[in-house]
Design a protein around this motif. Structure first.
Motif, mmCIF file in Angstrom:
data_model
loop_
_atom_site.group_PDB
_atom_site.id
_atom_site.type_symbol
_atom_site.label_atom_id
_atom_site.label_comp_id
_atom_site.label_asym_id
_atom_site.label_seq_id
_atom_site.Cartn_x
_atom_site.Cartn_y
_atom_site.Cartn_z
ATOM 1 N N GLY A 80 1.030 -1.500 -0.130
ATOM 2 C CA GLY A 80 0.179 0.156 0.159
ATOM 3 C C GLY A 80 1.327 1.307 -0.019
ATOM 4 N N LEU A 81 2.101 1.249 -0.215
ATOM 5 C CA LEU A 81 3.208 2.617 -0.271
ATOM 6 C C LEU A 81 3.470 2.760 -1.602
ATOM 7 N N MET A 82 3.698 3.693 -2.056
ATOM 8 C CA MET A 82 4.805 4.042 -3.093
ATOM 9 C C MET A 82 6.703 4.237 -2.671
ATOM 10 N N PHE A 83 7.076 2.995 -3.848
ATOM 11 C CA PHE A 83 8.114 3.186 -3.048
ATOM 12 C C PHE A 83 9.793 3.387 -4.188
ATOM 13 N N SER A 84 9.980 4.529 -4.550
ATOM 14 C CA SER A 84 10.583 4.859 -5.938
ATOM 15 C C SER A 84 11.102 3.544 -5.987
ATOM 16 N N VAL A 85 12.217 3.076 -7.167
ATOM 17 C CA VAL A 85 13.246 1.936 -8.144
ATOM 18 C C VAL A 85 14.042 2.867 -9.332
ATOM 19 N N ALA A 86 14.954 2.061 -9.285
ATOM 20 C CA ALA A 86 14.998 2.753 -10.812
ATOM 21 C C ALA A 86 16.411 0.650 -10.643
ATOM 22 N N ILE A 91 12.615 -4.518 -7.357
ATOM 23 C CA ILE A 91 11.572 -4.656 -7.548
ATOM 24 C C ILE A 91 11.054 -5.525 -6.201
ATOM 25 N N PRO A 92 10.352 -4.920 -5.705
ATOM 26 C CA PRO A 92 9.582 -5.684 -4.389
ATOM 27 C C PRO A 92 8.181 -6.053 -4.988
ATOM 28 N N ARG A 93 8.396 -7.629 -4.541
ATOM 29 C CA ARG A 93 7.247 -8.465 -5.111
ATOM 30 C C ARG A 93 6.562 -8.892 -4.451
ATOM 31 N N PRO A 94 5.529 -9.551 -4.330
ATOM 32 C CA PRO A 94 4.419 -9.627 -3.940
ATOM 33 C C PRO A 94 4.973 -10.585 -2.789
ATOM 34 N N GLU A 95 5.455 -11.590 -2.976
ATOM 35 C CA GLU A 95 6.247 -12.298 -1.911
ATOM 36 C C GLU A 95 7.048 -11.981 -0.480
ATOM 37 N N THR A 96 7.584 -11.008 -1.243
ATOM 38 C CA THR A 96 8.373 -9.951 0.356
ATOM 39 C C THR A 96 7.011 -9.206 1.383
ATOM 40 N N LEU A 114 16.672 -5.121 12.840
ATOM 41 C CA LEU A 114 17.412 -5.047 11.161
ATOM 42 C C LEU A 114 17.044 -5.692 10.019
ATOM 43 N N ASP A 115 17.098 -5.007 8.695
ATOM 44 C CA ASP A 115 17.236 -5.330 7.210
ATOM 45 C C ASP A 115 18.234 -6.011 6.700
ATOM 46 N N ILE A 116 18.799 -6.879 6.573
ATOM 47 C CA ILE A 116 19.526 -7.413 5.661
ATOM 48 C C ILE A 116 19.468 -7.595 4.382
ATOM 49 N N GLY A 117 20.191 -6.801 3.619
ATOM 50 C CA GLY A 117 20.186 -6.368 1.922
ATOM 51 C C GLY A 117 19.024 -5.983 1.643
ATOM 52 N N THR A 118 18.887 -4.530 2.358
ATOM 53 C CA THR A 118 17.355 -3.645 2.456
ATOM 54 C C THR A 118 16.743 -2.814 0.679
ATOM 55 N N GLY A 119 18.147 -3.115 0.007
ATOM 56 C CA GLY A 119 17.402 -2.664 -1.672
ATOM 57 C C GLY A 119 17.169 -1.053 -1.461
ATOM 58 N N SER A 120 15.796 -1.494 -2.234
ATOM 59 C CA SER A 120 14.533 -0.246 -1.470
ATOM 60 C C SER A 120 14.501 -0.007 -0.423
ATOM 61 N N GLY A 121 14.552 -0.271 0.297
ATOM 62 C CA GLY A 121 14.177 -0.369 1.991
ATOM 63 C C GLY A 121 12.786 -0.824 1.970
ATOM 64 N N CYS A 122 12.144 -1.382 0.852
ATOM 65 C CA CYS A 122 10.471 -1.513 1.182
ATOM 66 C C CYS A 122 10.360 -2.140 2.491
ATOM 67 N N ILE A 123 11.331 -3.385 2.395
ATOM 68 C CA ILE A 123 11.027 -4.212 3.692
ATOM 69 C C ILE A 123 10.827 -2.782 5.515
ATOM 70 N N ILE A 180 15.745 -10.545 12.780
ATOM 71 C CA ILE A 180 16.573 -9.797 11.878
ATOM 72 C C ILE A 180 16.054 -10.117 10.414
ATOM 73 N N VAL A 181 15.987 -10.019 9.804
ATOM 74 C CA VAL A 181 15.080 -10.035 8.157
ATOM 75 C C VAL A 181 15.806 -9.627 7.658
ATOM 76 N N SER A 182 16.252 -10.685 6.369
ATOM 77 C CA SER A 182 16.283 -10.884 4.897
ATOM 78 C C SER A 182 15.742 -10.981 3.703
ATOM 79 N N ASN A 183 15.823 -11.304 2.724
ATOM 80 C CA ASN A 183 15.077 -11.288 1.363
ATOM 81 C C ASN A 183 16.627 -11.256 0.973
ATOM 82 N N PRO A 184 17.828 -11.863 0.886
ATOM 83 C CA PRO A 184 18.598 -12.713 0.115
ATOM 84 C C PRO A 184 18.746 -12.864 -0.933
#
Length: 277
Positions: A80-86, A91-96, A114-123, A180-184
Motif C-alpha cells: 500500500g506504499l509507493m517506493f521509488s525504484v530504479a 523491484i519489490p515482489r508480492p512474496e516479500t 535489522l533488515d540485511i540487504g535492504t535494496g529499495s528499503g521496502c521491508i 533480523i530479517v533478510s530477503n537475500p
C-alpha cells in the motif's frame, strides 16, 4: 475498447500476455499519460497531444526493450506504499509482502529490527510504518541501493537508519536486535533460463544470484551473525528459494536455532523461514 488502448495492445502483443497487456494498458494510459480513469474504463476515445504521443512512443519502445514498467514509472507499489525504484534495486515482489505481513502480525512494541540487504528499503520502511515503536536499521552493500532507500525513507516519513555493510565482512557489533530479517539473493545461475528478460536484462545481478555450488551462501552468514546479535528468544526471518526450504531449515538447526518453521506463499511454494535463537 478505445483506439488508444487497442494501439497499445497491438504494439506490445508479441511480448506480453493478454492479462499483462490489460494491466500495462491501464498503467500507461492513467498513470503515465494522465488519461482520466473514468474515460479509460468507459472506453471513450482519447486523443493525445503531439507531446503525449511522443511520450507514448518512448514508453512503448522501452517496454519492447523489456524494461520493467516499474522502472519506467519510477516507483513500485508495496504494502500500500509507493517506493521509488530504479535499475539499481530489485523491484519489490508480492512474496516479500507476505514476509513483511507475517512479521507485523507476530510482533509489536519497542523492538530493535535489522533488515540485511535492504535494496529499495521496502521491508525496513514498511516495518517502521507498521510497528511504529520499533527502531529499524537496514544494511546493503550497494551505495546505489542505499541512495534509493534513503530517498524512500524521506518520502515516506520514516526514520530507518541505513548503513553500508557487507555481511561477509562485518566486524563484531555491540548492537543487539530482537528481529533480523533478510530477503537475500537466492537464484542460481542454472535457473536463469527460466527467467524473463525484463528481470535478467534490467534488475541488479547483485540482488538476484548466488553461486551454483553454494546456494545457501547468504543464509549461512546471516544465520551465524544472528546467533551473535540476537538475544535468547530473538527471531530471524528469511525469504527463500522455493527449492531450498528443507536445506535452509537444516542449516539453521545446525547453527543452533530452534522452533524453525517453513511457510508457503499464496502459490503453495516454500517461501519464508522463521526461527528463534
Amino acid at each position: 475498447m478505445n483506439r488508444l488502448s487497442l494501439y497499445i495492445r497491438q504494439s506490445l502483443q508479441s511480448i506480453y500476455s493478454p492479462q499483462e497487456l490489460k494491466s500495462l494498458t491501464r498503467t500507461i494510459c492513467c498513470d503515465l499519460l494522465g488519461v482520466d480513469a473514468i474515460d479509460f474504463f468507459l472506453g471513450k476515445d482519447i486523443h493525445l497531444s503531439e507531446n503525449k504521443q511522443k511520450e507514448l512512443e518512448t514508453i512503448l519502445k522501452r517496454l519492447r526493450n523489456n524494461e520493467p514498467i516499474q522502472y519506467i514509472r519510477g516507483y513500485a507499489d508495496f504494502f500500500g506504499l509507493m517506493f521509488s525504484v530504479a535499475p539499481g534495486v530489485l523491484i519489490p515482489r508480492p512474496e516479500t509482502e507476505e514476509l513483511v505481513d507475517l512479521i507485523i502480525k507476530e510482533n509489536a512494541g519497542a523492538l530493535r529490527i535489522l533488515d540485511i540487504g535492504t535494496g529499495s528499503g521496502c521491508i525496513a520502511i514498511t516495518l517502521a510504518k507498521k510497528i511504529p515503536l520499533a527502531t529499524v536499521s537496514a544494511w546493503d552493500i550497494s551505495e546505489e541501493a542505499l541512495a534509493i532507500a534513503r530517498q524512500n525513507n524521506s518520502q515516506l516519513g520514516t526514520s530507518v537508519s541505513f548503513c553500508r555493510e557487507d555481511i561477509f565482512d562485518v566486524i563484531a557489533k555491540t548492537e543487539f536486535y530482537d528481529i533480523i530479517v533478510s530477503n537475500p539473493p537466492y537464484i542460481t545461475s542454472l535457473e536463469k533460463e527460466e527467467m524473463d528478460a525484463n528481470v535478467l536484462d534490467w534488475e541488479p545481478e547483485l540482488a538476484l544470484f548466488v553461486p551454483d555450488d553454494d546456494p545457501l551462501y547468504f543464509y549461512r552468514s546471516i544465520g551465524r551473525f544472528g546467533m551473535e546479535s540476537l538475544p535468547l528468544g530473538g527471531k530471524i526471518y528469511f525469504e527463500i528459494n522455493q527449492a531450498y526450504g528443507d536445506k535452509v531449515s537444516f542449516l539453521l538447526k545446525t547453527i543452533g536455532y530452534r522452533d524453525i518453521c517453513v511457510i508457503k506463499d499464496l502459490f503453495g511454494k516454500d517461501r519464508i523461514i522463521k526461527a528463534c535463537k
